[in-house]
Design a protein around this motif. Structure first.
Motif, PDB file in Angstrom:
ATOM      1  N   LEU A   9       0.830  -1.194   0.000  1.00 48.94           N
ATOM      2  CA  LEU A   9       0.000   0.000   0.000  1.00 48.94           C
ATOM      3  C   LEU A   9       0.868   1.249   0.000  1.00 48.94           C
ATOM      4  CD1 LEU A   9      -2.844   1.361   0.385  1.00 48.94           C
ATOM      5  CD2 LEU A   9      -2.265   1.427   2.815  1.00 48.94           C
ATOM      6  N   ILE A  10       0.560   2.163  -0.898  1.00 49.36           N
ATOM      7  CA  ILE A  10       1.163   3.491  -0.863  1.00 49.36           C
ATOM      8  C   ILE A  10       0.115   4.399  -0.225  1.00 49.36           C
ATOM      9  CG2 ILE A  10       2.077   5.414  -2.195  1.00 49.36           C
ATOM     10  CD1 ILE A  10       2.857   3.365  -4.357  1.00 49.36           C
ATOM     11  N   PRO A  11       0.353   4.854   1.006  1.00 47.85           N
ATOM     12  CA  PRO A  11      -0.652   5.677   1.686  1.00 47.85           C
ATOM     13  C   PRO A  11      -0.879   6.998   0.952  1.00 47.85           C
ATOM     14  CG  PRO A  11       1.058   4.950   3.215  1.00 47.85           C
ATOM     15  CD  PRO A  11       1.528   4.620   1.834  1.00 47.85           C
ATOM     16  N   LEU A  12      -2.128   7.387   0.880  1.00 47.77           N
ATOM     17  CA  LEU A  12      -2.491   8.672   0.304  1.00 47.77           C
ATOM     18  C   LEU A  12      -2.769   9.665   1.425  1.00 47.77           C
ATOM     19  CD1 LEU A  12      -4.913   7.622  -2.576  1.00 47.77           C
ATOM     20  CD2 LEU A  12      -2.448   8.037  -2.679  1.00 47.77           C
ATOM     21  N   ASN A  13      -2.599  10.937   1.120  1.00 50.16           N
ATOM     22  CA  ASN A  13      -2.954  12.016   2.037  1.00 50.16           C
ATOM     23  C   ASN A  13      -4.373  12.445   1.709  1.00 50.16           C
ATOM     24  OD1 ASN A  13      -0.357  11.973   3.123  1.00 50.16           O
ATOM     25  ND2 ASN A  13       0.394  13.402   1.581  1.00 50.16           N
ATOM     26  N   VAL A  14      -5.257  12.333   2.683  1.00 50.00           N
ATOM     27  CA  VAL A  14      -6.687  12.533   2.471  1.00 50.00           C
ATOM     28  C   VAL A  14      -7.191  13.708   3.297  1.00 50.00           C
ATOM     29  CG1 VAL A  14      -8.967  11.432   2.646  1.00 50.00           C
ATOM     30  CG2 VAL A  14      -6.955  10.062   2.046  1.00 50.00           C
ATOM     31  N   ALA A  15      -8.103  14.479   2.711  1.00 47.36           N
ATOM     32  CA  ALA A  15      -8.818  15.541   3.414  1.00 47.36           C
ATOM     33  C   ALA A  15     -10.301  15.210   3.395  1.00 47.36           C
ATOM     34  CB  ALA A  15      -8.556  16.895   2.750  1.00 47.36           C
ATOM     35  N   GLY A  31     -18.752  11.957   9.023  1.00 47.42           N
ATOM     36  CA  GLY A  31     -17.356  12.367   8.976  1.00 47.42           C
ATOM     37  C   GLY A  31     -16.475  11.487   9.844  1.00 47.42           C
ATOM     38  N   GLN A  32     -16.988  11.108  11.015  1.00 51.50           N
ATOM     39  CA  GLN A  32     -16.214  10.243  11.904  1.00 51.50           C
ATOM     40  C   GLN A  32     -16.034   8.857  11.301  1.00 51.50           C
ATOM     41  OE1 GLN A  32     -14.655  11.326  14.824  1.00 51.50           O
ATOM     42  NE2 GLN A  32     -13.574   9.409  14.367  1.00 51.50           N
ATOM     43  N   LEU A  46      -5.039  14.293   6.600  1.00 51.52           N
ATOM     44  CA  LEU A  46      -4.338  15.564   6.778  1.00 51.52           C
ATOM     45  C   LEU A  46      -5.250  16.677   7.243  1.00 51.52           C
ATOM     46  CD1 LEU A  46      -1.800  15.828   3.836  1.00 51.52           C
ATOM     47  CD2 LEU A  46      -1.555  14.762   6.070  1.00 51.52           C
ATOM     48  N   ALA A  47      -6.543  16.567   6.936  1.00 49.70           N
ATOM     49  CA  ALA A  47      -7.469  17.631   7.323  1.00 49.70           C
ATOM     50  C   ALA A  47      -8.871  17.058   7.438  1.00 49.70           C
ATOM     51  CB  ALA A  47      -7.451  18.755   6.284  1.00 49.70           C
ATOM     52  N   ARG A  48      -9.619  17.601   8.391  1.00 53.96           N
ATOM     53  CA  ARG A  48     -11.040  17.265   8.512  1.00 53.96           C
ATOM     54  C   ARG A  48     -11.750  18.541   8.932  1.00 53.96           C
ATOM     55  NH1 ARG A  48     -14.151  13.232  12.698  1.00 53.96           N
ATOM     56  NH2 ARG A  48     -16.239  13.938  12.113  1.00 53.96           N
ATOM     57  N   ARG A  49     -12.726  18.931   8.106  1.00 49.38           N
ATOM     58  CA  ARG A  49     -13.450  20.172   8.366  1.00 49.38           C
ATOM     59  C   ARG A  49     -14.945  19.935   8.286  1.00 49.38           C
ATOM     60  NH1 ARG A  49     -10.753  24.965   7.077  1.00 49.38           N
ATOM     61  NH2 ARG A  49     -12.569  25.909   8.026  1.00 49.38           N
ATOM     62  N   LEU A  50     -15.697  20.817   8.912  1.00 43.45           N
ATOM     63  CA  LEU A  50     -17.150  20.835   8.838  1.00 43.45           C
ATOM     64  C   LEU A  50     -17.553  22.251   8.460  1.00 43.45           C
ATOM     65  CD1 LEU A  50     -19.548  19.094  11.250  1.00 43.45           C
ATOM     66  CD2 LEU A  50     -20.042  21.389  10.466  1.00 43.45           C
ATOM     67  N   LEU A  51     -18.299  22.395   7.370  1.00 41.50           N
ATOM     68  CA  LEU A  51     -18.731  23.708   6.900  1.00 41.50           C
ATOM     69  C   LEU A  51     -20.235  23.724   6.693  1.00 41.50           C
ATOM     70  CD1 LEU A  51     -16.152  24.632   4.079  1.00 41.50           C
ATOM     71  CD2 LEU A  51     -16.308  25.612   6.369  1.00 41.50           C
ATOM     72  N   PRO A  52     -20.856  24.897   6.835  1.00 44.64           N
ATOM     73  CA  PRO A  52     -22.273  24.997   6.464  1.00 44.64           C
ATOM     74  C   PRO A  52     -22.429  24.834   4.962  1.00 44.64           C
ATOM     75  CG  PRO A  52     -21.387  27.160   7.013  1.00 44.64           C
ATOM     76  CD  PRO A  52     -20.312  26.153   7.310  1.00 44.64           C
ATOM     77  N   ILE A  71      -2.079  17.062  -0.723  1.00 49.95           N
ATOM     78  CA  ILE A  71      -3.368  16.387  -0.620  1.00 49.95           C
ATOM     79  C   ILE A  71      -3.654  15.628  -1.911  1.00 49.95           C
ATOM     80  CG2 ILE A  71      -5.869  16.691  -0.376  1.00 49.95           C
ATOM     81  CD1 ILE A  71      -5.279  18.942   1.594  1.00 49.95           C
ATOM     82  N   HIS A  72      -3.847  14.315  -1.780  1.00 45.24           N
ATOM     83  CA  HIS A  72      -4.107  13.451  -2.930  1.00 45.24           C
ATOM     84  C   HIS A  72      -5.588  13.187  -3.165  1.00 45.24           C
ATOM     85  CE1 HIS A  72      -0.044  11.920  -1.480  1.00 45.24           C
ATOM     86  NE2 HIS A  72       0.207  12.523  -2.623  1.00 45.24           N
ATOM     87  N   ALA A  73      -6.364  13.115  -2.092  1.00 42.49           N
ATOM     88  CA  ALA A  73      -7.774  12.748  -2.205  1.00 42.49           C
ATOM     89  C   ALA A  73      -8.613  13.595  -1.259  1.00 42.49           C
ATOM     90  CB  ALA A  73      -7.971  11.272  -1.888  1.00 42.49           C
ATOM     91  N   VAL A  74      -9.794  13.948  -1.720  1.00 47.23           N
ATOM     92  CA  VAL A  74     -10.765  14.699  -0.917  1.00 47.23           C
ATOM     93  C   VAL A  74     -12.060  13.899  -0.919  1.00 47.23           C
ATOM     94  CG1 VAL A  74     -12.136  16.817  -0.761  1.00 47.23           C
ATOM     95  CG2 VAL A  74      -9.734  16.938  -1.497  1.00 47.23           C
ATOM     96  N   ILE A  75     -12.603  13.684   0.271  1.00 44.64           N
ATOM     97  CA  ILE A  75     -13.898  13.028   0.399  1.00 44.64           C
ATOM     98  C   ILE A  75     -14.832  14.006   1.092  1.00 44.64           C
ATOM     99  CG2 ILE A  75     -15.187  11.052   1.271  1.00 44.64           C
ATOM    100  CD1 ILE A  75     -12.496   9.524   1.387  1.00 44.64           C
ATOM    101  N   ILE A  76     -15.970  14.249   0.456  1.00 42.39           N
ATOM    102  CA  ILE A  76     -16.967  15.181   0.989  1.00 42.39           C
ATOM    103  C   ILE A  76     -18.229  14.390   1.295  1.00 42.39           C
ATOM    104  CG2 ILE A  76     -18.318  17.255   0.523  1.00 42.39           C
ATOM    105  CD1 ILE A  76     -16.166  17.940  -1.642  1.00 42.39           C
ATOM    106  N   THR A  77     -18.820  14.640   2.454  1.00 43.81           N
ATOM    107  CA  THR A  77     -20.099  14.046   2.794  1.00 43.81           C
ATOM    108  C   THR A  77     -21.100  15.156   3.073  1.00 43.81           C
ATOM    109  OG1 THR A  77     -21.312  12.617   4.328  1.00 43.81           O
ATOM    110  CG2 THR A  77     -19.354  13.698   5.210  1.00 43.81           C
TER     111      THR A  77
END
Length: 190
Positions: A9-15, A31-32, A46-52, A71-77
């Protein structure tokens, strides 16, 4: 898509971003869940945020993460439905270089067995910008579980064959991101 398959596995940096007008950090179970899965899969959060649910705040943050060379990957919920304030697709789509049509299609196909025809109300989608892969999921923890377990976990794994997004995201170009504010400030003053 990349066919760069590795034996380790090559770890990715995720936000991670949760888009919600009604949830605070304590109520952010989606998010959790995603944070726990990203770390358990061996990636770095690398980052976890909550926005309106505000199209311009979401767009500004995602644009920043796309420009960030680490940052390689962004996941939004959240924000992918049809409620009046749901605006994640409108915020993110203009930033994409390419869309991942199959992500939304596959997510809705998988969701149909769980929520039947209500899956048509999901505007889940994915895309690529500046070698950053971006996935937008509905706000429910169940939807995040479906997306992670059946699509994201394997597509972010460098060992997954015949192809995955890992190799492509690792080709992200270096830029003077640490000087972003100086560069923007200089250009704005001219």
């Amino acid at each position: 898509m990349s066919s760069d398959i590795t034996s380790e596995l090559i770890p990715l940096n995720v936000a991670l971003l949760t888009v919600s007008d009604s949830r605070g950090p304590e109520e952010d179970t989606s998010g959790q869940f995603l944070e726990d899965q990203v770390i358990a899969a061996g990636h770095r959060l690398l980052a976890r945020r909550l926005l309106p649910d505000d199209v311009y705040l979401v767009r500004a943050l995602i644009a920043n993460w796309i420009a960030d060379p680490v940052i390689h990957a962004v996941i939004i919920t959240g924000g992918t439905g049809f409620h009046e304030r749901d605006s994640t697709p409108e915020a993110v789509a203009p930033l994409l270089d390419k869309t991942i049509e199959g992500f939304g299609e596959e997510f809705r196909r998988l969701s149909a067995s769980e929520i039947a025809s209500s899956t048509i109300q999901s505007r889940a989608f994915g895309g690529l910008a500046n070698h950053t892969v971006i996935f937008c999921l509905p706000g429910s923890t169940g939807a995040c579980r479906t997306g992670w377990e059946h699509i994201l976990k394997s597509q972010l794994d460098s060992r997954h064959a015949p192809c995955n997004f890992s190799g492509l995201t690792l080709k992200k170009p270096e830029r003077a991101f640490d000087r972003l504010q100086d560069i923007i400030g200089q250009q704005a003053s001219r």
